[in-house]
Design an enzyme around this catalytic site. Sequence first.
Site, mmCIF file in Angstrom:
data_model
loop_
_atom_site.group_PDB
_atom_site.id
_atom_site.type_symbol
_atom_site.label_atom_id
_atom_site.label_comp_id
_atom_site.label_asym_id
_atom_site.label_seq_id
_atom_site.Cartn_x
_atom_site.Cartn_y
_atom_site.Cartn_z
ATOM 1 N N HIS A 15 0.828 -1.200 0.000
ATOM 2 C CA HIS A 15 0.000 0.000 0.000
ATOM 3 C C HIS A 15 0.864 1.252 0.000
ATOM 4 O O HIS A 15 1.805 1.363 0.794
ATOM 5 C CB HIS A 15 -0.876 -0.033 1.267
ATOM 6 C CG HIS A 15 -1.972 0.973 1.307
ATOM 7 N ND1 HIS A 15 -2.248 1.715 2.448
ATOM 8 C CD2 HIS A 15 -2.875 1.372 0.378
ATOM 9 C CE1 HIS A 15 -3.289 2.504 2.200
ATOM 10 N NE2 HIS A 15 -3.688 2.326 0.968
ATOM 11 N N HIS B 221 -1.413 11.314 -1.332
ATOM 12 C CA HIS B 221 -2.705 10.762 -0.920
ATOM 13 C C HIS B 221 -3.731 11.853 -0.659
ATOM 14 O O HIS B 221 -4.836 11.829 -1.195
ATOM 15 C CB HIS B 221 -2.523 9.895 0.334
ATOM 16 C CG HIS B 221 -3.804 9.299 0.824
ATOM 17 N ND1 HIS B 221 -4.673 9.989 1.646
ATOM 18 C CD2 HIS B 221 -4.386 8.103 0.571
ATOM 19 C CE1 HIS B 221 -5.727 9.219 1.894
ATOM 20 N NE2 HIS B 221 -5.578 8.075 1.253
HETATM 21 O O1 G3P Z 1 -6.486 1.609 -3.292
HETATM 22 C C1 G3P Z 1 -6.893 1.151 -2.061
HETATM 23 C C2 G3P Z 1 -6.729 2.155 -0.959
HETATM 24 O O2 G3P Z 1 -5.508 2.811 -1.088
HETATM 25 C C3 G3P Z 1 -7.840 3.144 -0.938
HETATM 26 O O3 G3P Z 1 -7.798 3.991 0.164
HETATM 27 O O4 G3P Z 1 -7.384 6.150 1.231
HETATM 28 O O5 G3P Z 1 -5.626 4.403 1.291
HETATM 29 O O6 G3P Z 1 -6.122 5.573 -0.833
HETATM 30 P P1 G3P Z 1 -6.669 5.073 0.468
HETATM 31 MG MG MG Z 2 -4.790 4.543 -2.216
#
Ligand code: G3P
Ligand code: MG
Length: 249
Positions: free
Chosen positions: A12, A54
Amino acid sequence: MKPWPYPALIAHRGGGIVAPENTLAAFRLGRSLGFRAAEFDVKLTRDDVAILLHDATLDRTTNASGPVGDLDWSQVRGLDAGGWLGEAFRGEPVATFDAVAEMLRSTGMHANVEIKPVPGRERATGFAVAARASALWEGAAVAPLLSSFSFEALEAAREAAPALPRGLIVSSPQDADFRRMAQVEAVSLHCSRKAADRDLIARAHGAGLRVLIWTVDDPPEAERLLGWGADGIITDNVRQFATRFPGLL
Ligand code: G3P
Ligand code: MG
């Protein structure tokens, strides 16, 4: 369902919580642990340069503040996007989409490009990021997987680069989300771990969709989801997952 070319484990924001999210340092860290796939968040500066960030504002992950969509790339390029996480990362710049694509391609890593528009720029961002992705991954054996919470962004992505696979990100999937996925010819549902269960995974598979689940940091939970047929696990817990599930990297 078509063959799925992506590894089951996806880091992630490049390198989970171990390195500053969405920076080149994060991808280096993820790769050093053995990850072969990474998710990351892309948006546009005011002058339409695709960058990794983000939040809609710079406050949390850089040494500046305010909405990033109000700035040109020339104002963002000198910022520190690493110091917030620790001295070891101070000076790490905001990454451009181009630089990340080059790094991922040169190291054979797969990309899950989350299109994350600043408010009001959904369509423009979907179009621009998909068009750029298409150029950056030209000739690649495996295309980047585009995804977004924004249906509008995915519609624009399909117009710009119909051949690139698309996924809808949903916190808690409803019937309307399945209709939206069909409308944009999505190949995948990217679902919050809070809503993922055996029935949802089976329903998505029945609709011809792969299922990726975020953000799963507990190994037994990942085992349970994979046992139910989940196709991808997006994790922040990169060190432990790389050690525990080496066969899924
Ligand atoms: O792509 C999955 C996840 O990253 C979505 O949530 O807020 O971490 O970008 P976020
Ligand atoms: Mg994301």
